[in-house]
Design a protein around this motif. Structure first.
Motif, PDB file in Angstrom:
ATOM      1  N   GLY A 196       0.810  -1.222   0.000  1.00  0.00           N
ATOM      2  CA  GLY A 196       0.000   0.000   0.000  1.00  0.00           C
ATOM      3  C   GLY A 196       0.834   1.257   0.000  1.00  0.00           C
ATOM      4  N   ASP A 197       0.135   2.377   0.023  1.00  0.00           N
ATOM      5  CA  ASP A 197       0.808   3.672  -0.084  1.00  0.00           C
ATOM      6  C   ASP A 197       1.786   3.933   1.054  1.00  0.00           C
ATOM      7  OD1 ASP A 197      -0.644   4.121  -2.369  1.00  0.00           O
ATOM      8  OD2 ASP A 197      -2.177   5.347  -1.388  1.00  0.00           O
ATOM      9  N   GLY A 198       1.449   3.447   2.255  1.00  0.00           N
ATOM     10  CA  GLY A 198       2.328   3.706   3.394  1.00  0.00           C
ATOM     11  C   GLY A 198       3.413   2.672   3.591  1.00  0.00           C
ATOM     12  N   GLY A 199       3.408   1.602   2.763  1.00  0.00           N
ATOM     13  CA  GLY A 199       4.366   0.520   2.936  1.00  0.00           C
ATOM     14  C   GLY A 199       5.819   0.922   2.828  1.00  0.00           C
ATOM     15  N   PRO A 200       6.193   1.695   1.800  1.00  0.00           N
ATOM     16  CA  PRO A 200       7.600   2.078   1.672  1.00  0.00           C
ATOM     17  C   PRO A 200       8.124   2.854   2.886  1.00  0.00           C
ATOM     18  CG  PRO A 200       6.448   2.447  -0.392  1.00  0.00           C
ATOM     19  CD  PRO A 200       5.398   2.100   0.617  1.00  0.00           C
ATOM     20  N   GLU A 201       7.297   3.708   3.451  1.00  0.00           N
ATOM     21  CA  GLU A 201       7.746   4.490   4.610  1.00  0.00           C
ATOM     22  C   GLU A 201       7.951   3.590   5.828  1.00  0.00           C
ATOM     23  OE1 GLU A 201       9.061   7.725   6.821  1.00  0.00           O
ATOM     24  OE2 GLU A 201       8.893   7.361   4.661  1.00  0.00           O
ATOM     25  N   ILE A 202       7.052   2.629   6.024  1.00  0.00           N
ATOM     26  CA  ILE A 202       7.218   1.681   7.131  1.00  0.00           C
ATOM     27  C   ILE A 202       8.502   0.874   6.941  1.00  0.00           C
ATOM     28  CG2 ILE A 202       6.251  -0.375   8.233  1.00  0.00           C
ATOM     29  CD1 ILE A 202       3.473   0.772   7.578  1.00  0.00           C
ATOM     30  N   ALA A 203       8.743   0.426   5.717  1.00  0.00           N
ATOM     31  CA  ALA A 203       9.970  -0.326   5.437  1.00  0.00           C
ATOM     32  C   ALA A 203      11.201   0.534   5.676  1.00  0.00           C
ATOM     33  CB  ALA A 203       9.947  -0.832   3.994  1.00  0.00           C
ATOM     34  N   ARG A 204      11.134   1.776   5.249  1.00  0.00           N
ATOM     35  CA  ARG A 204      12.271   2.693   5.404  1.00  0.00           C
ATOM     36  C   ARG A 204      12.589   2.916   6.880  1.00  0.00           C
ATOM     37  NH1 ARG A 204      10.292   6.011   2.230  1.00  0.00           N
ATOM     38  NH2 ARG A 204      11.345   5.301   0.351  1.00  0.00           N
ATOM     39  N   ILE A 205      11.567   3.108   7.681  1.00  0.00           N
ATOM     40  CA  ILE A 205      11.769   3.328   9.117  1.00  0.00           C
ATOM     41  C   ILE A 205      12.361   2.082   9.772  1.00  0.00           C
ATOM     42  CG2 ILE A 205      10.563   3.682  11.315  1.00  0.00           C
ATOM     43  CD1 ILE A 205       8.574   5.467   9.738  1.00  0.00           C
ATOM     44  N   LEU A 206      11.853   0.916   9.398  1.00  0.00           N
ATOM     45  CA  LEU A 206      12.363  -0.333   9.969  1.00  0.00           C
ATOM     46  C   LEU A 206      13.838  -0.529   9.608  1.00  0.00           C
ATOM     47  CD1 LEU A 206      10.975  -2.528  11.681  1.00  0.00           C
ATOM     48  CD2 LEU A 206      10.712  -3.858   9.587  1.00  0.00           C
ATOM     49  N   LEU A 207      14.194  -0.258   8.380  1.00  0.00           N
ATOM     50  CA  LEU A 207      15.586  -0.380   7.954  1.00  0.00           C
ATOM     51  C   LEU A 207      16.481   0.620   8.672  1.00  0.00           C
ATOM     52  CD1 LEU A 207      14.937  -0.911   4.146  1.00  0.00           C
ATOM     53  CD2 LEU A 207      16.001  -2.578   5.676  1.00  0.00           C
ATOM     54  N   ALA A 221       7.529  -2.012  -2.749  1.00  0.00           N
ATOM     55  CA  ALA A 221       7.712  -0.929  -1.768  1.00  0.00           C
ATOM     56  C   ALA A 221       8.921  -0.060  -2.140  1.00  0.00           C
ATOM     57  CB  ALA A 221       7.853  -1.490  -0.356  1.00  0.00           C
ATOM     58  N   ASP A 222       8.898   0.459  -3.350  1.00  0.00           N
ATOM     59  CA  ASP A 222       9.977   1.313  -3.855  1.00  0.00           C
ATOM     60  C   ASP A 222      11.331   0.619  -3.828  1.00  0.00           C
ATOM     61  OD1 ASP A 222       8.030   3.225  -4.165  1.00  0.00           O
ATOM     62  OD2 ASP A 222       8.688   4.493  -2.497  1.00  0.00           O
ATOM     63  N   GLY A 223      11.325  -0.705  -4.045  1.00  0.00           N
ATOM     64  CA  GLY A 223      12.568  -1.460  -4.074  1.00  0.00           C
ATOM     65  C   GLY A 223      13.165  -1.755  -2.708  1.00  0.00           C
ATOM     66  N   LEU A 224      12.416  -1.477  -1.660  1.00  0.00           N
ATOM     67  CA  LEU A 224      12.926  -1.671  -0.302  1.00  0.00           C
ATOM     68  C   LEU A 224      12.588  -3.048   0.271  1.00  0.00           C
ATOM     69  CD1 LEU A 224      12.040   1.817   1.253  1.00  0.00           C
ATOM     70  CD2 LEU A 224      14.295   1.008   0.493  1.00  0.00           C
ATOM     71  N   VAL A 225      11.717  -3.792  -0.381  1.00  0.00           N
ATOM     72  CA  VAL A 225      11.232  -5.065   0.169  1.00  0.00           C
ATOM     73  C   VAL A 225      11.209  -6.127  -0.923  1.00  0.00           C
ATOM     74  CG1 VAL A 225       9.362  -6.219   1.393  1.00  0.00           C
ATOM     75  CG2 VAL A 225       9.784  -3.782   1.804  1.00  0.00           C
ATOM     76  N   LEU A 226      11.691  -7.334  -0.568  1.00  0.00           N
ATOM     77  CA  LEU A 226      11.677  -8.466  -1.478  1.00  0.00           C
ATOM     78  C   LEU A 226      10.887  -9.601  -0.836  1.00  0.00           C
ATOM     79  CD1 LEU A 226      12.942  -9.523  -4.206  1.00  0.00           C
ATOM     80  CD2 LEU A 226      14.692 -10.615  -2.768  1.00  0.00           C
ATOM     81  N   GLY A 227       9.773  -9.988  -1.459  1.00  0.00           N
ATOM     82  CA  GLY A 227       8.969 -11.109  -0.993  1.00  0.00           C
ATOM     83  C   GLY A 227       9.400 -12.378  -1.712  1.00  0.00           C
ATOM     84  N   ILE A 228       9.647 -13.470  -0.947  1.00  0.00           N
ATOM     85  CA  ILE A 228      10.192 -14.675  -1.573  1.00  0.00           C
ATOM     86  C   ILE A 228       9.337 -15.923  -1.332  1.00  0.00           C
ATOM     87  CG2 ILE A 228      12.534 -13.742  -1.426  1.00  0.00           C
ATOM     88  CD1 ILE A 228      13.083 -15.872   0.779  1.00  0.00           C
ATOM     89  N   ASP A 229       8.133 -15.774  -0.770  1.00  0.00           N
ATOM     90  CA  ASP A 229       7.268 -16.933  -0.546  1.00  0.00           C
ATOM     91  C   ASP A 229       6.599 -17.314  -1.864  1.00  0.00           C
ATOM     92  OD1 ASP A 229       5.422 -18.835   0.151  1.00  0.00           O
ATOM     93  OD2 ASP A 229       4.386 -17.633   1.658  1.00  0.00           O
ATOM     94  N   GLY A 230       7.057 -18.426  -2.446  1.00  0.00           N
ATOM     95  CA  GLY A 230       6.526 -18.854  -3.736  1.00  0.00           C
ATOM     96  C   GLY A 230       5.205 -19.593  -3.657  1.00  0.00           C
ATOM     97  N   GLY A 231       4.728 -19.881  -2.438  1.00  0.00           N
ATOM     98  CA  GLY A 231       3.471 -20.608  -2.293  1.00  0.00           C
ATOM     99  C   GLY A 231       3.617 -22.089  -2.590  1.00  0.00           C
ATOM    100  N   ALA A 232       4.665 -22.705  -2.048  1.00  0.00           N
ATOM    101  CA  ALA A 232       4.948 -24.119  -2.336  1.00  0.00           C
ATOM    102  C   ALA A 232       3.773 -25.023  -1.980  1.00  0.00           C
ATOM    103  CB  ALA A 232       6.202 -24.564  -1.589  1.00  0.00           C
ATOM    104  N   PHE A 233       3.044 -24.694  -0.905  1.00  0.00           N
ATOM    105  CA  PHE A 233       1.940 -25.557  -0.487  1.00  0.00           C
ATOM    106  C   PHE A 233       0.704 -25.379  -1.374  1.00  0.00           C
ATOM    107  CE2 PHE A 233       0.566 -21.689   1.641  1.00  0.00           C
ATOM    108  CZ  PHE A 233      -0.815 -21.764   1.578  1.00  0.00           C
ATOM    109  N   ASP A 234       0.680 -24.310  -2.172  1.00  0.00           N
ATOM    110  CA  ASP A 234      -0.490 -23.980  -2.975  1.00  0.00           C
ATOM    111  C   ASP A 234      -0.207 -24.137  -4.464  1.00  0.00           C
ATOM    112  OD1 ASP A 234      -3.157 -23.189  -3.195  1.00  0.00           O
ATOM    113  OD2 ASP A 234      -2.658 -21.057  -3.377  1.00  0.00           O
ATOM    114  N   GLY A 235       0.724 -25.020  -4.795  1.00  0.00           N
ATOM    115  CA  GLY A 235       1.029 -25.288  -6.191  1.00  0.00           C
ATOM    116  C   GLY A 235       2.141 -24.451  -6.775  1.00  0.00           C
ATOM    117  N   GLY A 236       2.712 -23.553  -5.968  1.00  0.00           N
ATOM    118  CA  GLY A 236       3.777 -22.689  -6.441  1.00  0.00           C
ATOM    119  C   GLY A 236       5.151 -23.294  -6.226  1.00  0.00           C
ATOM    120  N   PRO A 237       6.193 -22.576  -6.655  1.00  0.00           N
ATOM    121  CA  PRO A 237       7.558 -23.089  -6.536  1.00  0.00           C
ATOM    122  C   PRO A 237       8.151 -22.823  -5.153  1.00  0.00           C
ATOM    123  CG  PRO A 237       7.604 -20.945  -7.591  1.00  0.00           C
ATOM    124  CD  PRO A 237       6.143 -21.284  -7.370  1.00  0.00           C
TER     125      PRO A 237
END
Length: 264
Positions: free
Chosen positions: A192-203, A236-252
């Motif tokens: 969402g719109d506020g996600g990058p700022e939350i990520a930035r603060i956490l970093l 999130a403006d390149g600040l966050v990388l999601g890596i859950d491929g969903g292995a249990f739901d047919g994903g890699p």
């Protein structure tokens, strides 16, 4: 130069994990460690939803024994908390003000708990899991299981978070354990719109230049079927990388190489 990899949310799919590690060049044809000077991070959720969570745990522990010290490390996911809470508290009622009956047994059953994992989990497995950290920093990446900012409720540094969470996990207070489970199941903090700022603060508070997490399936965020997913999602403006491929739901099972990041 050391190469750093991360994988998350295997959920009992041992065959997908072993194939993905081999494809990444981290294991040989027999499934033994072949990563040379590579580092590999498991971001949690070995258990539940899939057929062989205990097999995943045993396989990873075996790889750790084969690899140089520190080459392979694991962070706890919410499903480790659930599996351990189930073993420790079973159907004991968790006190709260609401009307719904709360117990680890009920949540375990609702979230894909597997009888076999509980039956084969040993005291040694439990002791090993209880000593895994919640959060880590490597190659400029802030590594965590859940896409949540609630980790900071444990402290204002990586060491403080891991120490506080470890102390709570070594307690016998079911309400303390339930709060750990609640924190670890929260998600979507960086969307969402506020996600990058939350990520930035956490970093800024915890270090690193990019957050890497599992927990929330990338395909859901993209609006596609997991079977069509081929890579992680940078958002999130390149600040966050999601890596859950969903292995249990047919994903890699995504074994993701993390580029070395430094301040520009």
């Amino acid at each position: 130069m050391t190469r750093v990899f991360a994988v998350s949310d295997i959920h009992g799919h041992l065959e997908k994990l072993t194939a993905a590690l081999h494809d990444a060049g981290l294991t040989d044809a027999d499934g033994n460690w072949a990563g040379e000077d590579a580092r590999l991070w498991f971001l949690g959720d070995f258990f539940d939803r899939g057929p062989d969570g205990i097999g995943v745990l045993r396989y990873v522990r075996g790889l750790i024994d084969q690899a140089p010290d520190g080459a392979i490390q694991m962070l706890l996911g919410n499903h480790e908390i659930l599996a351990l809470g189930m073993r420790k508290f079973d159907d004991t009622f968790v006190p709260h003000d609401g009307l719904t009956l709360r117990s680890f047994e009920r949540s375990w059953a609702l979230n894909g708990g597997q009888d076999r994992d509980q039956e084969l989990l040993t005291d040694d497995d439990v002791a090993w899991l209880l000593d895994r950290p919640m959060i880590a920093l490597d190659a400029g990446h802030l590594l965590m299981h859940s896409d949540t900012a609630e980790y900071v409720e444990w402290g204002d540094s990586i060491d403080a978070i891991n120490a506080a969470a470890s102390a709570e996990l070594h307690s016998d207070d079911i309400e303390v354990w339930w709060e750990i489970w609640r924190r670890m199941t929260s998600r979507y903090a960086f969307r969402g719109d506020g996600g990058p700022e939350i990520a930035r603060i956490l970093l800024e508070h915890l270090g690193g230049h990019r957050i890497v997490h599992g927990h929330s399936i990338v395909a859901d965020q993209l609006g596609i079927d997991p079977q069509y997913l081929t890579e992680p999602l940078l958002y999130a403006d390149g600040l966050v990388l999601g890596i859950d491929g969903g292995a249990f739901d047919g994903g890699p099972c995504l074994v993701v190489e993390l580029e070395e990041l430094s301040a520009e």
